[in-house]
Structure formats: structure tokens, C-alpha cells
Scaffold this motif. Structure first.
Motif, PDB file in Angstrom:
ATOM      1  N   SER A  86      96.268  -6.409  55.490  1.00 47.63           N
ATOM      2  CA  SER A  86      94.942  -6.793  54.788  1.00 47.63           C
ATOM      3  C   SER A  86      94.913  -7.751  53.892  1.00 47.63           C
ATOM      4  O   SER A  86      94.179  -8.742  53.741  1.00 47.63           O
ATOM      5  N   TYR A  88      97.471  -9.718  52.899  1.00 47.61           N
ATOM      6  CA  TYR A  88      98.023 -10.721  53.376  1.00 47.61           C
ATOM      7  C   TYR A  88      96.920 -11.818  54.111  1.00 47.61           C
ATOM      8  O   TYR A  88      96.671 -13.038  53.742  1.00 47.61           O
ATOM      9  N   ASP A  89      95.918 -10.905  55.016  1.00 45.40           N
ATOM     10  CA  ASP A  89      95.288 -11.843  55.708  1.00 45.40           C
ATOM     11  C   ASP A  89      94.000 -12.313  54.649  1.00 45.40           C
ATOM     12  O   ASP A  89      93.411 -13.282  54.654  1.00 45.40           O
ATOM     13  N   VAL A  90      93.643 -11.530  53.524  1.00 43.45           N
ATOM     14  CA  VAL A  90      92.675 -12.081  52.478  1.00 43.45           C
ATOM     15  C   VAL A  90      93.441 -13.277  51.926  1.00 43.45           C
ATOM     16  O   VAL A  90      92.566 -14.180  51.673  1.00 43.45           O
ATOM     17  N   GLN A  91      94.831 -13.354  51.542  1.00 41.97           N
ATOM     18  CA  GLN A  91      95.286 -14.309  50.820  1.00 41.97           C
ATOM     19  C   GLN A  91      95.415 -15.420  51.594  1.00 41.97           C
ATOM     20  O   GLN A  91      95.471 -16.571  51.050  1.00 41.97           O
ATOM     21  N   THR A  92      95.132 -15.366  52.779  1.00 39.03           N
ATOM     22  CA  THR A  92      95.465 -16.708  53.567  1.00 39.03           C
ATOM     23  C   THR A  92      94.014 -17.152  54.085  1.00 39.03           C
ATOM     24  O   THR A  92      93.990 -18.358  54.800  1.00 39.03           O
ATOM     25  N   THR A  93      93.065 -16.701  53.486  1.00 37.09           N
ATOM     26  CA  THR A  93      91.726 -17.231  53.818  1.00 37.09           C
ATOM     27  C   THR A  93      91.362 -18.237  52.922  1.00 37.09           C
ATOM     28  O   THR A  93      92.129 -18.578  51.935  1.00 37.09           O
ATOM     29  N   THR A  94      90.762 -19.354  53.441  1.00 38.26           N
ATOM     30  CA  THR A  94      90.278 -20.719  52.852  1.00 38.26           C
ATOM     31  C   THR A  94      89.603 -20.282  51.404  1.00 38.26           C
ATOM     32  O   THR A  94      89.840 -20.638  50.380  1.00 38.26           O
ATOM     33  N   ALA A  95      88.651 -19.255  51.668  1.00 36.52           N
ATOM     34  CA  ALA A  95      87.930 -18.779  50.437  1.00 36.52           C
ATOM     35  C   ALA A  95      88.777 -18.265  49.279  1.00 36.52           C
ATOM     36  O   ALA A  95      88.728 -18.512  48.244  1.00 36.52           O
ATOM     37  N   TYR A  96      89.832 -17.504  49.758  1.00 40.74           N
ATOM     38  CA  TYR A  96      90.695 -16.939  48.637  1.00 40.74           C
ATOM     39  C   TYR A  96      91.551 -17.930  47.989  1.00 40.74           C
ATOM     40  O   TYR A  96      91.668 -18.155  46.586  1.00 40.74           O
ATOM     41  N   LYS A  97      92.115 -19.042  48.922  1.00 36.49           N
ATOM     42  CA  LYS A  97      92.922 -20.030  48.420  1.00 36.49           C
ATOM     43  C   LYS A  97      91.847 -20.801  47.263  1.00 36.49           C
ATOM     44  O   LYS A  97      92.673 -21.222  46.260  1.00 36.49           O
ATOM     45  N   LYS A  98      90.898 -21.185  47.832  1.00 35.79           N
ATOM     46  CA  LYS A  98      89.970 -22.070  46.700  1.00 35.79           C
ATOM     47  C   LYS A  98      89.630 -21.170  45.451  1.00 35.79           C
ATOM     48  O   LYS A  98      89.770 -21.969  44.347  1.00 35.79           O
TER      49      LYS A  98
END
Length: 163
Positions: A86, A88-98
Motif C-alpha cells: 500500500s 508503495y502504491d501511495v508513493q507511486t501516485t502522481t499526487a504523492y510525487k507532486k
């Protein structure tokens, strides 16, 4: 006529009030004795099938637990894996990266600002220490400290002399 009949038939499942109406309806008077016996037999058969399915499901769940134990898988390991997946999935989202990028940039700016404030405060203290007022205050403190040292030395000397 068929279109009118089609409109009367609902394709949606029964709602709470509709279920109550159907449950309170007495259809037994509309059934023949033969139909009633067939429905009872079907009811018994369905109940038996449901019981069998529950037993099969229970056995499969026990077998699943045994296999997981043999493989060394336990609840804690599964939770860790789920959490890691989970995260990892969060970290790969565009929102998290931004968000990460924005906060990182803000942190760098805040660090620079604090550094500048620290430098400014140090400079102000340096300027203040070099000011005539501070030098005068510093001299007075030094004079007072020296006077106190001399006073206490004399007093000790006089006390030692009396003994």
C-alpha cells in the motif's frame, strides 16, 4: 399490449418495504398440495446444499491456514506485506510525487530562511558587542567581578588570620 405488460414487470430487486409486503403475503392458499410438497422438498434440498457448502468452505479455510503455517506466513507478515504494498502504491501516485516535491522545495526554502535569520542574528549580536554601550557595560561587569574577587580574598585572609 406486450409493451404495457413489460412496463409492469420490475427488473430492480425488492426494496425493504416491498420485502415486508411479500413476506406478509399468504401464498399458501394459491398452491395445490402437490406444489406445496414439491416446494418443501426443494427447501430441504437447498438447506442441505447450503450446509454442505458451509462445511466445504470451512474445510478449505482450515487447509488454507495449514498451508500458510507450513510456508511460515502469519498475520503479522501479511499485514507487513499489505502495508508495504500500500505504501508503495501511495508513493507511486502522481499526487504523492507532486506533494513530496512541493514539500521538499518548501523545506529547502525554510532551511535557507532559517540560515539567513541565524546569520542576521549573529551579525546583530556582533554589532551589538562592538557598540560603545555594550563595551561600557562589559567594563562595568569586569570591574564589579574584580572588586568582588578582591573583597572575598581579603575577607578570607582576615578570617584565616583570626584563627
Amino acid at each position: 399490449m406486450e409493451a404495457q405488460a413489460q412496463g409492469l414487470l420490475e427488473t430492480e430487486p425488492l426494496q425493504g418495504r416491498d420485502e415486508d409486503t411479500v413476506a406478509s403475503a399468504d401464498f399458501s392458499s394459491m398452491l395445490s398440495e402437490e406444489e406445496r410438497e414439491e416446494l418443501k422438498a426443494e427447501l430441504v434440498q437447498l438447506e442441505d446444499e447450503i450446509t454442505t457448502l458451509r462445511q466445504v468452505l470451512s474445510a478449505k479455510e482450515r487447509h488454507l491456514v495449514e498451508i500458510k503455517q507450513k510456508l511460515g506466513m502469519n498475520l503479522m507478515n501479511e499485514l507487513k506485506q499489505n502495508f508495504s504494498r500500500s505504501w508503495y502504491d501511495v508513493q507511486t501516485t502522481t499526487a504523492y510525487k507532486k506533494t513530496h516535491e512541493t514539500l521538499s522545495h518548501a523545506g529547502q526554502k525554510a532551511t535557507a530562511a532559517f540560515s539567513n535569520v541565524g546569520t542576521a542574528i549573529s551579525k546583530k549580536f556582533g554589532d551589538m558587542r562592538n557598540s560603545p554601550t555594550f563595551k561600557s557595560f562589559e567594563e562595568r561587569v569586569e570591574t564589579t567581578v574584580t572588586s568582588l574577587k578582591v573583597f572575598f580574598r581579603r575577607r578570607r585572609y582576615e578570617e584565616a588570620k583570626e584563627e
